[in-house]
Design a protein around this motif. Structure first.
Motif, PDB file in Angstrom:
ATOM      1  N   HIS A  92       0.798  -1.253  -0.060  1.00  0.00           N
ATOM      2  CA  HIS A  92      -0.042  -0.115   0.103  1.00  0.00           C
ATOM      3  C   HIS A  92       0.996   1.216  -0.045  1.00  0.00           C
ATOM      4  O   HIS A  92       1.911   1.309   0.798  1.00  0.00           O
ATOM      5  CB  HIS A  92      -0.831  -0.093   1.250  1.00  0.00           C
ATOM      6  CG  HIS A  92      -2.016   1.232   1.278  1.00  0.00           C
ATOM      7  ND1 HIS A  92      -2.706   1.131  -0.067  1.00  0.00           N
ATOM      8  CD2 HIS A  92      -2.177   1.891   2.067  1.00  0.00           C
ATOM      9  CE1 HIS A  92      -3.818   2.261   0.462  1.00  0.00           C
ATOM     10  NE2 HIS A  92      -3.268   2.780   1.526  1.00  0.00           N
ATOM     11  N   ARG A  93       0.533   2.267  -0.785  1.00  0.00           N
ATOM     12  CA  ARG A  93       1.148   3.434  -0.866  1.00  0.00           C
ATOM     13  C   ARG A  93       2.643   3.319  -1.513  1.00  0.00           C
ATOM     14  O   ARG A  93       3.397   4.152  -1.217  1.00  0.00           O
ATOM     15  CB  ARG A  93       1.203   4.209   0.548  1.00  0.00           C
ATOM     16  CG  ARG A  93      -0.066   4.774   1.064  1.00  0.00           C
ATOM     17  CD  ARG A  93      -0.739   5.550   0.080  1.00  0.00           C
ATOM     18  NE  ARG A  93      -2.058   6.293   0.476  1.00  0.00           N
ATOM     19  CZ  ARG A  93      -2.915   6.741  -0.516  1.00  0.00           C
ATOM     20  NH1 ARG A  93      -2.371   7.247  -1.557  1.00  0.00           N
ATOM     21  NH2 ARG A  93      -4.084   7.453   0.042  1.00  0.00           N
TER      22      ARG A  93
ATOM     23  N   ARG B 209      -2.227   4.530  -8.095  1.00  0.00           N
ATOM     24  CA  ARG B 209      -3.827   4.278  -7.939  1.00  0.00           C
ATOM     25  C   ARG B 209      -4.475   3.248  -8.770  1.00  0.00           C
ATOM     26  O   ARG B 209      -4.071   3.282 -10.076  1.00  0.00           O
ATOM     27  CB  ARG B 209      -4.608   5.560  -8.062  1.00  0.00           C
ATOM     28  CG  ARG B 209      -6.200   5.328  -7.870  1.00  0.00           C
ATOM     29  CD  ARG B 209      -6.879   6.764  -8.082  1.00  0.00           C
ATOM     30  NE  ARG B 209      -6.401   7.717  -7.148  1.00  0.00           N
ATOM     31  CZ  ARG B 209      -6.767   9.094  -7.175  1.00  0.00           C
ATOM     32  NH1 ARG B 209      -7.911   9.161  -8.011  1.00  0.00           N
ATOM     33  NH2 ARG B 209      -6.566   9.989  -6.306  1.00  0.00           N
TER      34      ARG B 209
ATOM     35  N   ARG C 280       8.269  10.852   0.344  1.00  0.00           N
ATOM     36  CA  ARG C 280       8.519   9.689   1.067  1.00  0.00           C
ATOM     37  C   ARG C 280       8.940   9.578   2.296  1.00  0.00           C
ATOM     38  O   ARG C 280       8.482   8.925   3.223  1.00  0.00           O
ATOM     39  CB  ARG C 280       9.452   8.720   0.130  1.00  0.00           C
ATOM     40  CG  ARG C 280       9.979   7.141   0.664  1.00  0.00           C
ATOM     41  CD  ARG C 280       8.554   6.460   1.108  1.00  0.00           C
ATOM     42  NE  ARG C 280       7.784   5.727  -0.020  1.00  0.00           N
ATOM     43  CZ  ARG C 280       6.712   5.390   0.213  1.00  0.00           C
ATOM     44  NH1 ARG C 280       6.299   4.972   1.581  1.00  0.00           N
ATOM     45  NH2 ARG C 280       5.949   4.975  -0.825  1.00  0.00           N
TER      46      ARG C 280
ATOM     47  N   TYR D 291       6.243  11.171   4.372  1.00  0.00           N
ATOM     48  CA  TYR D 291       5.014  10.421   4.542  1.00  0.00           C
ATOM     49  C   TYR D 291       5.214   9.524   5.735  1.00  0.00           C
ATOM     50  O   TYR D 291       4.539   9.077   6.603  1.00  0.00           O
ATOM     51  CB  TYR D 291       4.817   9.801   3.402  1.00  0.00           C
ATOM     52  CG  TYR D 291       3.597   8.570   3.484  1.00  0.00           C
ATOM     53  CD1 TYR D 291       2.329   9.007   3.754  1.00  0.00           C
ATOM     54  CD2 TYR D 291       4.071   7.381   3.214  1.00  0.00           C
ATOM     55  CE1 TYR D 291       1.271   7.812   3.905  1.00  0.00           C
ATOM     56  CE2 TYR D 291       3.112   6.340   3.270  1.00  0.00           C
ATOM     57  CZ  TYR D 291       1.746   6.598   3.537  1.00  0.00           C
ATOM     58  OH  TYR D 291       0.823   5.564   3.864  1.00  0.00           O
TER      59      TYR D 291
ATOM     60  N   CYS E  96       3.364   8.895   9.221  1.00  0.00           N
ATOM     61  CA  CYS E  96       2.580   7.440   9.329  1.00  0.00           C
ATOM     62  C   CYS E  96       3.136   7.049  11.073  1.00  0.00           C
ATOM     63  O   CYS E  96       2.459   6.503  11.677  1.00  0.00           O
ATOM     64  CB  CYS E  96       2.978   6.380   8.604  1.00  0.00           C
ATOM     65  SG  CYS E  96       2.223   6.719   7.035  1.00  0.00           S
TER      66      CYS E  96
ATOM     67  N   GLN F 263      -4.558   8.212   6.254  1.00  0.00           N
ATOM     68  CA  GLN F 263      -3.487   7.868   5.530  1.00  0.00           C
ATOM     69  C   GLN F 263      -3.329   8.676   4.091  1.00  0.00           C
ATOM     70  O   GLN F 263      -2.565   9.041   3.986  1.00  0.00           O
ATOM     71  CB  GLN F 263      -3.418   6.347   4.968  1.00  0.00           C
ATOM     72  CG  GLN F 263      -2.192   5.980   4.899  1.00  0.00           C
ATOM     73  CD  GLN F 263      -2.131   4.256   4.815  1.00  0.00           C
ATOM     74  OE1 GLN F 263      -2.930   3.796   3.682  1.00  0.00           O
ATOM     75  NE2 GLN F 263      -1.016   3.747   5.210  1.00  0.00           N
ATOM     76  N   THR F 264      -4.569   9.069   3.619  1.00  0.00           N
ATOM     77  CA  THR F 264      -4.848   9.898   2.507  1.00  0.00           C
ATOM     78  C   THR F 264      -4.454  11.294   2.951  1.00  0.00           C
ATOM     79  O   THR F 264      -3.762  12.089   2.410  1.00  0.00           O
ATOM     80  CB  THR F 264      -6.071   9.862   1.941  1.00  0.00           C
ATOM     81  OG1 THR F 264      -6.698   8.570   1.618  1.00  0.00           O
ATOM     82  CG2 THR F 264      -6.434  10.790   0.737  1.00  0.00           C
TER      83      THR F 264
ATOM     84  N   VAL G 257      -0.643  11.380   3.211  1.00  0.00           N
ATOM     85  CA  VAL G 257       0.043  11.676   1.844  1.00  0.00           C
ATOM     86  C   VAL G 257      -0.125  13.258   1.494  1.00  0.00           C
ATOM     87  O   VAL G 257       0.684  13.621   1.051  1.00  0.00           O
ATOM     88  CB  VAL G 257      -0.864  10.680   0.930  1.00  0.00           C
ATOM     89  CG1 VAL G 257      -0.258  11.123  -0.571  1.00  0.00           C
ATOM     90  CG2 VAL G 257      -0.432   9.231   1.233  1.00  0.00           C
TER      91      VAL G 257
ATOM     92  N   PRO H 196       4.459   7.823  -2.199  1.00  0.00           N
ATOM     93  CA  PRO H 196       3.083   7.484  -1.888  1.00  0.00           C
ATOM     94  C   PRO H 196       2.095   7.160  -2.920  1.00  0.00           C
ATOM     95  O   PRO H 196       1.238   6.451  -2.799  1.00  0.00           O
ATOM     96  CB  PRO H 196       2.840   8.354  -0.704  1.00  0.00           C
ATOM     97  CG  PRO H 196       4.020   8.799  -0.094  1.00  0.00           C
ATOM     98  CD  PRO H 196       4.962   9.068  -1.404  1.00  0.00           C
ATOM     99  N   HIS H 197       2.390   8.026  -3.960  1.00  0.00           N
ATOM    100  CA  HIS H 197       1.574   7.919  -5.248  1.00  0.00           C
ATOM    101  C   HIS H 197       1.919   6.872  -6.028  1.00  0.00           C
ATOM    102  O   HIS H 197       0.969   6.672  -7.085  1.00  0.00           O
ATOM    103  CB  HIS H 197       1.422   9.329  -6.022  1.00  0.00           C
ATOM    104  CG  HIS H 197       0.910  10.328  -4.980  1.00  0.00           C
ATOM    105  ND1 HIS H 197       2.087  11.223  -4.441  1.00  0.00           N
ATOM    106  CD2 HIS H 197      -0.388  10.780  -4.483  1.00  0.00           C
ATOM    107  CE1 HIS H 197       1.166  12.175  -3.679  1.00  0.00           C
ATOM    108  NE2 HIS H 197       0.181  11.794  -3.751  1.00  0.00           N
TER     109      HIS H 197
END
Length: 580
Positions: A293-294, A298, A434, A437, A441, A510-511, A514, A550-551
């Motif tokens: 994830h991340r 997408r 990165r 992010y 987290c 989480q969004t 980011v 993260p994208h």
């Protein structure tokens, strides 16, 4: 009143049992091929005549003698278990003794076999119920050839209910691919209607075999990790079992497609195998997806093949007739181990640093194909390091922060970094994104601000969203709202109000993390001095997933020294290159 419950006739019982095991051409191939692998085969030839409903599987395994051949197709006959206790010590692919017997119920079965070291080979034809109806001596190399003819000939409705021939052949191919991934040392030759359909050459590892099955993926796009992990502490409760334990460790073999290079539209290549068989385990598959994830764009999914070789007492195979669904003890423990292994595979290590070249992009840039070379990060004691190096353990050693040395900045956007094997281009914004992010987290902090940020005309959905991620917001007048705390990285920014509005438009925590990381990261076009670039590189290398932002965008481009040397033709001999 007469009883309405009666025992089923034997022939009906056999048909029901056979239908549980044999339901398609692919299931026949699977059962016969698994028998070949249990016999120690290293070369398997599968021939199919789908219009004639005929299948032949030939192998170079240990073979069977006359006595074994006479018992092979009788009901529930097997050489692989003897008692109920053996159900918890299963190390073979087959053990129920159903496949060959079921085939005699649904088709004509012929077996030719000769044991290794035996002087004679035998040919046997089996009738209904697995009884031998014909026996003769035959010339055959050591191994076994099983031929199934007129499949479902006595069940015309079964044939009509099956998919088209093309779909069945696709299922056969998928079945063989799955089994081949679990047994990369085997040579496969597949024929259809007397023409060679496809072959799979043996490989030392699953990672080397995978590009034969997924041609669009190159070996340089994959990272393979092999680890020994301890068995769960409570996997053995009986002292006698503990004494007879084969090994205190289990093996984990992981092949992942690096997220900056390859991914899929669907989660069709998240696959799990246990003890040589592909299985369906939603819990482990979800663990794999969560670990990626991340790291991907997408709506994209990873390429990941996980093979666990664990103690048989941890598995209950008796959940599904096809043995594709299992009960696995200590599932949480294995999920933790898988997550750690994926993190190691995605990190940048001294072992996989040399493999970090983006093969497709670099080949387009340099137009130079070159064999991967090895680079030693410790020139001293190079001989010792070479002797003692173990790819299984080296893969988990992280690159030291000094492995990448900041050299220059290009267009105030890309950091040129030097390492012992070549040079990297690192995009500063997404590398910093990165870093931020993962910091967010690990430590999501909201700090109070004074005066508050005043926002105008927020909808009820926007207010709920800001409250959901922890922001304190309250009415401040007509159509005005005051935000009393904000994420710490936004504290020093001039566009803090715009950032809060962006967070209000939806998404989970989480969004939001980011979004904050993206807005707080160094912008492209920002000049950086040497020290700032080096600090960013050091922090970025320490992240858990340094390959993508993260994208899901790739953060760096690697140019190996050997590729540069080939492009500039530095391997020319001085003198000859001058025409002397």
């Amino acid at each position: 009143m007469a009883s309405t419950i009666q025992a089923l006739p034997t022939e009906v019982v056999y048909l029901i049992t056979a239908g549980e095991v044999i339901d398609s051409l692919a299931s026949v191939v699977r059962e016969l091929v698994e028998n070949s692998l249990d016999a120690g085969a290293t070369r398997i030839v599968v021939s199919l005549w789908p219009q004639q409903w005929r299948i032949r599987v030939a192998d170079n395994g240990c073979g069977m003698n006359l006595d074994d051949l006479q018992q092979a197709a009788t009901a529930h006959s097997t050489s692989k278990i003897r008692s109920s206790a053996d159900l918890w010590k299963i190390n073979s692919l087959g053990f129920r003794g159903e496949a060959l017997h079921s085939l005699t119920t649904l088709a004509d079965l012929e077996i030719l076999s000769r044991p290794v070291g035996g002087k004679l080979g035998w040919r046997m034809i089996y009738g209904d119920g697995g009884k031998v109806v014909q026996v003769e001596v035959t010339a055959i190399a050591p191994g076994t050839v099983v031929t199934v003819s007129h499949l479902f000939g006595n069940c015309s409705s079964r044939r009509q209910g099956l998919p088209t021939t093309a779909q069945q052949m696709k299922a056969v191919q998928a079945t063989i691919h799955q089994i081949a991934l679990c047994h990369p040392h085997v040579t496969w030759q597949i024929w259809q209607n007397d023409r060679q359909w496809f072959t799979i050459c043996p490989a030392a590892t699953t990672g080397q075999l995978l590009p034969q099955i997924l041609p669009q993926v190159r070996q340089g796009d994959l990272q393979e990790v092999k680890l020994e992990i301890p068995n769960p502490l409570n996997s053995y409760t009986d002292t006698e079992d503990a004494i007879h334990r084969v090994s205190p460790h289990s093996a984990l073999n992981l092949v992942v497609g690096l997220p900056d290079r390859c991914h899929r539209h669907r989660p069709d290549w998240v696959r799990v195998a246990i003890n040589g068989r592909m299985v369906k385990t939603p819990e482990l598959e979800q663990t794999i997806l969560s670990a990626f994830h991340r790291t991907l764009p997408r709506d994209r999914y990873p390429i990941c093949f996980l093979h666990l070789a664990i103690s048989p007492d941890q598995i209950n195979w008796n959940r599904n007739p096809a043995k594709t669904e299992i009960y696995l003890n200590e599932i949480i423990y294995w999920q933790e181990q898988i997550t750690l292994a994926i993190n190691q595979a995605l990190s940048i290590s001294s072992t996989n640093l040399k493999e970090a070249v983006h093969t497709t992009r670099v080949s387009k840039l340099l137009k130079a194909a070159e064999a991967k070379g090895g680079y030693n990060f410790n020139p001293q004691n190079s001989n010792e390091n070479h002797k003692d190096s173990n790819p299984c353990t080296d893969a988990i050693n992280r690159v030291s922060p000094n492995s990448l040395k900041a050299v220059a900045q290009v267009s105030n956007t890309y950091i040129v970094a030097e390492h012992p094997g070549g040079m990297w281009l690192v995009e500063q914004h997404i590398a910093h994104e990165r870093v931020l992010y993962e910091q967010l987290c690990d430590d999501w902090q909201l700090v109070p601000i004074e005066p508050p940020i005043i926002l105008y005309q927020l909808s009820s959905a926007q207010i709920s969203q800001l409250q959901r991620i922890g922001l304190e917001i309250e009415p401040f007048g007509e159509q005005l709202w005051a935000v009393r705390n904000i994420p710490a990285p936004l504290q020093q920014r001039d566009d803090c109000a715009e950032a809060i509005l962006e967070l209000s438009w939806g998404g989970d925590l989480q969004t939001a993390q980011v979004a904050v990381a993206c807005r707080s990261a160094i912008r492209n076009g920002t000049p950086m001095n040497q020290q700032e670039m080096q600090i960013l590189l050091d922090n970025w290398q320490r992240t858990r997933n340094p390959r993508t932002c993260p994208h899901g965008r790739p953060i760096y481009l690697s140019l190996e020294e050997s590729a540069l040397a080939r492009f500039f033709r530095r391997n020319w001999v001085i003198g000859k290159s001058h025409g002397i």
